[in-house]
Write a protein that holds these residues in place. Sequence first.
Motif, PDB file in Angstrom:
ATOM      1  N   GLU A  41       0.857  -1.203  -0.091  1.00 40.76           N
ATOM      2  CA  GLU A  41       0.098  -0.024  -0.009  1.00 40.76           C
ATOM      3  C   GLU A  41       0.685   1.442   0.044  1.00 40.76           C
ATOM      4  N   MET A  42       2.240   1.092   0.003  1.00 41.55           N
ATOM      5  CA  MET A  42       2.942   2.376   0.085  1.00 41.55           C
ATOM      6  C   MET A  42       2.818   3.168  -1.303  1.00 41.55           C
ATOM      7  N   TYR A  43       2.701   2.546  -2.537  1.00 45.15           N
ATOM      8  CA  TYR A  43       2.291   3.205  -3.785  1.00 45.15           C
ATOM      9  C   TYR A  43       0.760   3.772  -3.663  1.00 45.15           C
ATOM     10  N   PRO A  44       0.896   4.935  -4.423  1.00 45.14           N
ATOM     11  CA  PRO A  44      -0.323   5.713  -4.720  1.00 45.14           C
ATOM     12  C   PRO A  44      -1.305   4.902  -5.789  1.00 45.14           C
ATOM     13  N   ALA A  45      -2.625   5.148  -5.573  1.00 48.13           N
ATOM     14  CA  ALA A  45      -3.563   4.479  -6.355  1.00 48.13           C
ATOM     15  C   ALA A  45      -3.324   4.976  -7.875  1.00 48.13           C
ATOM     16  N   VAL A  46      -3.292   4.124  -8.727  1.00 47.82           N
ATOM     17  CA  VAL A  46      -3.035   4.513 -10.283  1.00 47.82           C
ATOM     18  C   VAL A  46      -4.411   5.052 -10.821  1.00 47.82           C
ATOM     19  N   HIS A  47      -4.194   6.119 -11.710  1.00 52.11           N
ATOM     20  CA  HIS A  47      -5.070   6.677 -12.296  1.00 52.11           C
ATOM     21  C   HIS A  47      -4.820   6.961 -13.726  1.00 52.11           C
ATOM     22  N   ALA A  48      -5.166   6.282 -14.680  1.00 48.32           N
ATOM     23  CA  ALA A  48      -4.630   6.169 -16.151  1.00 48.32           C
ATOM     24  C   ALA A  48      -5.174   7.437 -16.992  1.00 48.32           C
ATOM     25  N   ALA A  49      -5.939   8.294 -16.641  1.00 50.79           N
ATOM     26  CA  ALA A  49      -6.580   9.332 -17.341  1.00 50.79           C
ATOM     27  C   ALA A  49      -5.336  10.434 -17.845  1.00 50.79           C
ATOM     28  N   PRO A  50      -4.399  10.798 -16.921  1.00 49.37           N
ATOM     29  CA  PRO A  50      -3.321  11.681 -17.338  1.00 49.37           C
ATOM     30  C   PRO A  50      -2.526  10.928 -18.308  1.00 49.37           C
ATOM     31  N   PHE A  51      -1.942   9.652 -18.042  1.00 47.89           N
ATOM     32  CA  PHE A  51      -1.420   8.923 -18.911  1.00 47.89           C
ATOM     33  C   PHE A  51      -1.786   8.681 -20.407  1.00 47.89           C
ATOM     34  N   MET A  52      -2.870   8.664 -20.417  1.00 46.94           N
ATOM     35  CA  MET A  52      -3.602   8.434 -21.853  1.00 46.94           C
ATOM     36  C   MET A  52      -3.826   9.661 -22.381  1.00 46.94           C
ATOM     37  N   ALA A  53      -4.010  10.980 -21.634  1.00 51.22           N
ATOM     38  CA  ALA A  53      -4.011  12.233 -22.461  1.00 51.22           C
ATOM     39  C   ALA A  53      -2.634  12.587 -22.636  1.00 51.22           C
ATOM     40  N   SER A  54      -1.734  12.236 -22.110  1.00 45.82           N
ATOM     41  CA  SER A  54      -0.429  12.442 -22.454  1.00 45.82           C
ATOM     42  C   SER A  54      -0.015  11.674 -23.820  1.00 45.82           C
ATOM     43  N   ALA A  55      -0.391  10.587 -23.890  1.00 44.61           N
ATOM     44  CA  ALA A  55      -0.272   9.820 -25.229  1.00 44.61           C
ATOM     45  C   ALA A  55      -1.118  10.610 -26.396  1.00 44.61           C
ATOM     46  N   ALA A  56      -2.177  11.160 -26.167  1.00 46.28           N
ATOM     47  CA  ALA A  56      -3.033  11.702 -27.141  1.00 46.28           C
ATOM     48  C   ALA A  56      -2.242  12.983 -27.720  1.00 46.28           C
ATOM     49  N   MET A  57      -1.696  13.756 -26.600  1.00 44.09           N
ATOM     50  CA  MET A  57      -0.977  14.769 -27.040  1.00 44.09           C
ATOM     51  C   MET A  57       0.528  14.542 -27.464  1.00 44.09           C
ATOM     52  N   SER A  58       0.910  13.527 -27.333  1.00 40.89           N
ATOM     53  CA  SER A  58       2.125  12.998 -27.800  1.00 40.89           C
ATOM     54  C   SER A  58       1.962  12.480 -29.516  1.00 40.89           C
ATOM     55  N   GLN A  59       0.858  12.112 -29.663  1.00 31.78           N
ATOM     56  CA  GLN A  59       0.402  11.730 -31.113  1.00 31.78           C
ATOM     57  C   GLN A  59       0.326  12.977 -31.965  1.00 31.78           C
ATOM     58  N   GLN A  60      -0.142  14.074 -31.289  1.00 32.09           N
ATOM     59  CA  GLN A  60      -0.378  15.379 -31.957  1.00 32.09           C
ATOM     60  C   GLN A  60       1.026  15.963 -32.271  1.00 32.09           C
ATOM     61  N   LEU A  61       1.785  16.052 -31.340  1.00 28.34           N
ATOM     62  CA  LEU A  61       3.308  16.431 -31.463  1.00 28.34           C
ATOM     63  C   LEU A  61       3.699  15.660 -32.497  1.00 28.34           C
ATOM     64  N   MET A  62       3.767  14.543 -32.623  1.00 28.68           N
ATOM     65  CA  MET A  62       4.402  13.458 -33.729  1.00 28.68           C
ATOM     66  C   MET A  62       3.981  14.000 -35.192  1.00 28.68           C
ATOM     67  N   GLN A  63       2.602  14.256 -35.200  1.00 28.02           N
ATOM     68  CA  GLN A  63       2.047  14.545 -36.450  1.00 28.02           C
ATOM     69  C   GLN A  63       2.655  15.936 -37.120  1.00 28.02           C
ATOM     70  N   GLN A  64       2.807  16.820 -35.914  1.00 27.82           N
ATOM     71  CA  GLN A  64       3.319  18.146 -36.202  1.00 27.82           C
ATOM     72  C   GLN A  64       4.977  17.845 -36.660  1.00 27.82           C
ATOM     73  N   ALA A  65       5.689  17.046 -36.068  1.00 29.83           N
ATOM     74  CA  ALA A  65       6.908  16.921 -36.111  1.00 29.83           C
ATOM     75  C   ALA A  65       7.142  16.001 -37.658  1.00 29.83           C
ATOM     76  N   GLY A  66       6.258  15.202 -38.069  1.00 31.33           N
ATOM     77  CA  GLY A  66       6.181  14.406 -39.133  1.00 31.33           C
ATOM     78  C   GLY A  66       6.100  15.663 -40.377  1.00 31.33           C
ATOM     79  N   LYS A  67       5.175  16.428 -40.397  1.00 33.71           N
ATOM     80  CA  LYS A  67       5.082  17.329 -41.241  1.00 33.71           C
ATOM     81  C   LYS A  67       6.607  18.141 -41.459  1.00 33.71           C
ATOM     82  N   LEU A  68       7.046  18.616 -40.400  1.00 32.80           N
ATOM     83  CA  LEU A  68       8.386  19.350 -40.457  1.00 32.80           C
ATOM     84  C   LEU A  68       9.468  18.412 -41.171  1.00 32.80           C
ATOM     85  N   LEU A  69       9.485  17.131 -40.776  1.00 35.24           N
ATOM     86  CA  LEU A  69      10.459  16.154 -41.429  1.00 35.24           C
ATOM     87  C   LEU A  69      10.292  15.753 -42.824  1.00 35.24           C
TER      88      LEU A  69
END
Length: 140
Positions: A41-69
């Motif tokens: 119980e020394m670990y905090p409870a797991v909440h996946a929502a911020p991790f999932m939001a970060s993954a969605a934002m990372s995809q947007q960054l990768m699309q923008q980087a893809g256009k530049l490349l």
Amino acid sequence: MRPYVPGKAQRVGAIQPIGPVVPLKPINRRYFEPSYNERPEMYPAVHAAPFMASAAMSQQLMQQAGKLLERVQHSSEFATKIMDAAQRGLNDEVVRLIRSTGVSADMHMNFTPEGIILKLVSGTAEKTYCELDLKLRWRE
């Protein structure tokens, strides 16, 4: 002194045997290593929502980087303009050229004699959700 007999334990320097050697029982690891379901119980409870939001934002960054490349890869004129402006220290011109490809994310740039380092950042000034680092070489 008596000769050595395999399977019998003897005291060093003694003549009498001390008895047969009994093998130890293996350790039951279940008592020492908790399984995934038995997390301490020394670990905090797991909440996946911020991790999932970060993954969605990372995809947007990768699309923008893809256009530049894509633009750098297929336009030698565009690549030359970025390299020339960077070598002259014209940061605003480099940013303008990069933004012209559709990159709208916040970015941090570094130029070296070997290439350019771009960090695309998603989030607010107070909280960064994800970062995407691009390191492109322009010298062999």
